[in-house]
Scaffold this motif. Structure first.
Motif, PDB file in Angstrom:
ATOM      1  N   LEU A  22       3.694   5.722  -5.700  1.00 45.97           N
ATOM      2  CA  LEU A  22       3.625   5.734  -7.167  1.00 45.97           C
ATOM      3  C   LEU A  22       2.485   6.620  -7.660  1.00 45.97           C
ATOM      4  O   LEU A  22       2.621   7.296  -8.684  1.00 45.97           O
ATOM      5  N   LEU A  23       1.378   6.623  -6.926  1.00 47.81           N
ATOM      6  CA  LEU A  23       0.289   7.536  -7.289  1.00 47.81           C
ATOM      7  C   LEU A  23       0.755   8.990  -7.197  1.00 47.81           C
ATOM      8  O   LEU A  23       0.407   9.815  -8.038  1.00 47.81           O
ATOM      9  N   LYS A  24       1.538   9.268  -6.172  1.00 50.78           N
ATOM     10  CA  LYS A  24       2.084  10.615  -6.048  1.00 50.78           C
ATOM     11  C   LYS A  24       3.034  10.918  -7.207  1.00 50.78           C
ATOM     12  O   LYS A  24       3.030  12.027  -7.771  1.00 50.78           O
ATOM     13  N   LYS A  25       3.828   9.932  -7.583  1.00 58.65           N
ATOM     14  CA  LYS A  25       4.798  10.107  -8.673  1.00 58.65           C
ATOM     15  C   LYS A  25       4.100  10.466  -9.982  1.00 58.65           C
ATOM     16  O   LYS A  25       4.612  11.266 -10.772  1.00 58.65           O
ATOM     17  N   VAL A  26       2.911   9.893 -10.205  1.00 56.01           N
ATOM     18  CA  VAL A  26       2.198  10.167 -11.453  1.00 56.01           C
ATOM     19  C   VAL A  26       1.150  11.277 -11.277  1.00 56.01           C
ATOM     20  O   VAL A  26       0.339  11.537 -12.166  1.00 56.01           O
ATOM     21  N   SER A  68       2.380  -0.735 -13.530  1.00 49.38           N
ATOM     22  CA  SER A  68       3.575  -1.442 -14.030  1.00 49.38           C
ATOM     23  C   SER A  68       4.778  -1.196 -13.135  1.00 49.38           C
ATOM     24  O   SER A  68       5.554  -2.121 -12.860  1.00 49.38           O
ATOM     25  N   LEU A  69       4.952   0.041 -12.672  1.00 52.70           N
ATOM     26  CA  LEU A  69       6.085   0.374 -11.809  1.00 52.70           C
ATOM     27  C   LEU A  69       6.012  -0.333 -10.461  1.00 52.70           C
ATOM     28  O   LEU A  69       7.044  -0.568  -9.817  1.00 52.70           O
ATOM     29  N   ALA A  70       4.806  -0.690 -10.032  1.00 53.36           N
ATOM     30  CA  ALA A  70       4.636  -1.338  -8.723  1.00 53.36           C
ATOM     31  C   ALA A  70       5.347  -2.686  -8.658  1.00 53.36           C
ATOM     32  O   ALA A  70       5.700  -3.156  -7.568  1.00 53.36           O
ATOM     33  N   MET A  71       5.577  -3.301  -9.789  1.00 50.33           N
ATOM     34  CA  MET A  71       6.296  -4.577  -9.817  1.00 50.33           C
ATOM     35  C   MET A  71       7.816  -4.380  -9.759  1.00 50.33           C
ATOM     36  O   MET A  71       8.571  -5.347  -9.744  1.00 50.33           O
ATOM     37  N   LYS A  72       8.251  -3.128  -9.758  1.00 49.81           N
ATOM     38  CA  LYS A  72       9.681  -2.793  -9.786  1.00 49.81           C
ATOM     39  C   LYS A  72      10.403  -3.517 -10.930  1.00 49.81           C
ATOM     40  O   LYS A  72      11.385  -4.236 -10.719  1.00 49.81           O
ATOM     41  N   PRO A  73       9.918  -3.325 -12.155  1.00 50.69           N
ATOM     42  CA  PRO A  73      10.503  -4.046 -13.291  1.00 50.69           C
ATOM     43  C   PRO A  73      11.881  -3.515 -13.656  1.00 50.69           C
ATOM     44  O   PRO A  73      12.228  -2.379 -13.338  1.00 50.69           O
ATOM     45  N   LYS A  74      12.625  -4.352 -14.361  1.00 48.43           N
ATOM     46  CA  LYS A  74      13.908  -3.910 -14.917  1.00 48.43           C
ATOM     47  C   LYS A  74      13.707  -3.250 -16.278  1.00 48.43           C
ATOM     48  O   LYS A  74      14.556  -2.494 -16.738  1.00 48.43           O
ATOM     49  N   ARG A 120       0.828  -1.210   0.000  1.00 45.47           N
ATOM     50  CA  ARG A 120       0.000   0.000   0.000  1.00 45.47           C
ATOM     51  C   ARG A 120       0.865   1.264   0.000  1.00 45.47           C
ATOM     52  O   ARG A 120       0.588   2.222  -0.730  1.00 45.47           O
ATOM     53  N   GLU A 121       1.916   1.236   0.799  1.00 45.45           N
ATOM     54  CA  GLU A 121       2.799   2.405   0.887  1.00 45.45           C
ATOM     55  C   GLU A 121       3.447   2.703  -0.468  1.00 45.45           C
ATOM     56  O   GLU A 121       3.493   3.857  -0.912  1.00 45.45           O
TER      57      GLU A 121
END
Length: 246
Positions: free
Chosen positions: A122-126, A152-158, A116-117
């Motif tokens: 990420l919501l703030k980032k966008v 997508s960013l929530a998965m911390k992708p490479k 959740r944190e």
């Protein structure tokens, strides 16, 4: 170090030869933009990278996994390779926050409080932290696309793949989405591969520009060479003159 390698890749839809002899290497941390006319194979190429569309022949290595090997678990690739689609693909029966938290909860088993944190960060980032409890139907197209990027960013992708992320948006919503993408490109080490018609974005953000036509890569140049020195093929020059209105 390479993140994505295409070696003589061929892709068919039935008898239609969509990708022809694709040879391409994308290094970790690079931002690469794919441009070209409709039907040139750009979306097909990007969809092969996370296994959405299988290849017929050749070798495709993504983050060390060989997609041509039937034993490869595509889900392991998708953990590290996120995708942002043209039409958002949000779950309409879940809140914005739930959309972002869902995959990390199921796939990564991320603890709920941590999940959740990060989702709120990420919501703030966008720029949408005040939309957390809304349903997707209450959002504009541009807001939905920014939520899709946060998801997508929530998965911390490479690596993040973008398949024409602004083409379904009204013109006044495009800049907000592109600003988020620019921020990711400039302030992270993530590999980004973007199919787009937004030339201003390509010029400002891309390390390389790949021009495709008729299922082939005709140009693979640095951004400066492609835009400032003019493309080397007539097909690419014709395309650029049309979209610039000359």
């Amino acid at each position: 170090m390479s993140m994505i390698e295409f070696h003589n890749v061929q892709k068919y839809y039935g008898k239609f030869h969509a990708l022809k002899d694709i040879n391409l290497t994308i290094d970790a941390g690079e931002t690469v933009v794919l441009i070209g006319p409709s039907g040139s194979g750009k979306s097909s190429l990007i969809r092969t990278i996370n296994g959405l569309d299988p290849i017929r022949d050749g070798q495709l290595i993504v983050n060390g996994f060989d997609l041509a090997d039937k034993k490869t678990n595509v889900n392991l690739i998708r953990k590290d390779v996120g995708m942002v689609f043209q039409h958002f693909n949000l779950y309409n029966n879940k809140t914005v926050l739930e959309n972002i938290m869902l995959a990390p909860r199921i796939v990564l088993k991320r603890p709920e409080e941590e999940n959740r944190e990060l989702a709120m960060q990420l919501l703030k980032k966008v720029g949408l932290e005040n939309q957390a409890e809304k349903m997707p139907a209450q959002l504009s197209g541009g807001q939905k696309q920014r939520i899709a990027i946060a998801r997508s960013l929530a998965m911390k992708p490479k690596c993040l793949l973008f398949d024409e992320p602004t083409s379904a948006l009204d013109p006044e919503m495009i800049d907000d989405v592109l600003d988020v993408m620019k921020d990711i490109a400039e302030n992270s080490n993530m590999t980004m591969l973007v199919v787009t018609h937004e030339m201003g974005f390509a010029r400002a953000v891309a390390d390389r520009v790949i021009f495709m036509a008729d299922g082939r890569i005709l140009e693979d140049d640095s951004t400066a060479k492609f835009f400032d020195d003019q493309p080397s093929t007539q097909r690419a020059r014709d395309f650029m003159s049309k979209i610039s209105g000359h």
